[in-house]
Design a protein around this motif. Structure first.
Motif, short mmCIF file in Angstrom:
data_model
loop_
_atom_site.label_atom_id
_atom_site.label_comp_id
_atom_site.label_asym_id
_atom_site.label_seq_id
_atom_site.Cartn_x
_atom_site.Cartn_y
_atom_site.Cartn_z
N PHE A 35 0.83 -1.20 0.00
CA PHE A 35 0.00 0.00 0.00
C PHE A 35 0.87 1.26 0.00
O PHE A 35 0.62 2.19 -0.76
N PHE A 36 1.92 1.28 0.85
CA PHE A 36 2.81 2.44 0.90
C PHE A 36 3.59 2.62 -0.41
O PHE A 36 3.79 3.73 -0.87
N ILE A 37 4.00 1.51 -1.01
CA ILE A 37 4.71 1.59 -2.30
C ILE A 37 3.77 2.15 -3.37
O ILE A 37 4.16 3.00 -4.18
N GLU A 38 2.53 1.72 -3.35
CA GLU A 38 1.55 2.23 -4.31
C GLU A 38 1.31 3.72 -4.11
O GLU A 38 1.22 4.48 -5.08
N ILE A 39 1.22 4.17 -2.88
CA ILE A 39 1.04 5.60 -2.57
C ILE A 39 2.26 6.41 -3.02
O ILE A 39 2.11 7.48 -3.62
N ILE A 40 3.45 5.88 -2.77
CA ILE A 40 4.68 6.57 -3.18
C ILE A 40 4.74 6.70 -4.70
O ILE A 40 5.09 7.76 -5.23
N ILE A 41 4.38 5.66 -5.41
CA ILE A 41 4.38 5.71 -6.88
C ILE A 41 3.35 6.74 -7.37
O ILE A 41 3.63 7.52 -8.29
N ALA A 42 2.19 6.78 -6.74
CA ALA A 42 1.16 7.76 -7.13
C ALA A 42 1.66 9.19 -6.88
O ALA A 42 1.45 10.09 -7.71
N ILE A 43 2.33 9.41 -5.75
CA ILE A 43 2.87 10.75 -5.43
C ILE A 43 3.96 11.13 -6.42
O ILE A 43 4.01 12.27 -6.89
N LEU A 44 4.85 10.19 -6.78
CA LEU A 44 5.89 10.47 -7.76
C LEU A 44 5.29 10.81 -9.13
O LEU A 44 5.73 11.74 -9.80
N PHE A 45 4.27 10.07 -9.54
CA PHE A 45 3.60 10.33 -10.81
C PHE A 45 2.94 11.71 -10.79
O PHE A 45 3.05 12.48 -11.75
N PHE A 46 2.26 12.04 -9.70
CA PHE A 46 1.63 13.35 -9.54
C PHE A 46 2.68 14.47 -9.57
O PHE A 46 2.48 15.50 -10.22
N SER A 47 3.81 14.27 -8.91
CA SER A 47 4.88 15.27 -8.89
C SER A 47 5.45 15.50 -10.30
O SER A 47 5.73 16.63 -10.69
N LEU A 48 5.61 14.42 -11.05
CA LEU A 48 6.09 14.54 -12.42
C LEU A 48 5.11 15.33 -13.28
O LEU A 48 5.51 16.22 -14.05
N CYS A 49 3.82 15.05 -13.13
CA CYS A 49 2.80 15.78 -13.87
C CYS A 49 2.79 17.27 -13.50
O CYS A 49 2.66 18.14 -14.37
#
Length: 149
Positions: free
Chosen positions: A10-24
């Protein structure tokens, strides 16, 4: 053990979502900054074109070369030779003539050629922006005006 595995995924999934959002966000921000810079350049160029057209009309409406020289004499930069004159009009942030620190310049090069029945006046008029002590040409126009004797 299974509970820790679910929690980690769950934490890895949240971190990936935050990284994707930051890139956008970074890409979108860069696009907005680029659009703003293009907008500012476009506005400066439009104002410069209007100012250059005003100076071109001033030259075209003159009845003699001495009238042109009289209009620009206070802005004389240097005399290159008897046939070519250079003028530099300092402008402030709002494109008004200034005696203080200039952000823009209108640079006018005049050349007169004696003809059999008059004088051909050729002018190159350029708008120049001073940015961090670097000169950047915004636009320029050429004007030809024949003055009959």
């Amino acid at each position: 053990m299974k509970k820790a595995s679910v929690s980690n995924s769950f934490f890895i999934e949240i971190i990936i979502a935050i990284l994707f959002f930051s890139l956008c966000v970074a890409i979108t921000l860069q696009l907005f900054v680029d659009a703003h810079l293009k907008s500012v350049l476009s506005a400066e160029t439009n104002i410069a074109i209007v100012r250059l057209q005003n100076e071109a009309e001033e030259i075209k409406s003159s009845k003699s070369f001495s009238n042109i020289q009289r209009v620009y004499q206070q802005y004389q930069n240097q005399t290159e030779n008897n046939e070519k004159l250079t003028y530099q009009i300092p402008l402030d942030d709002d494109w008004n003539i200034t005696k203080g620190k200039a952000k823009y310049f209108i640079h006018i090069k005049l050349k007169n050629t004696l003809m059999s029945n008059g004088i051909m006046v050729q002018a190159n008029i350029a708008a120049i922006k001073i940015d961090n002590n670097a000169k950047k040409a915004l636009c320029d126009i050429d004007v030809n005006h024949y003055i009959a004797k």
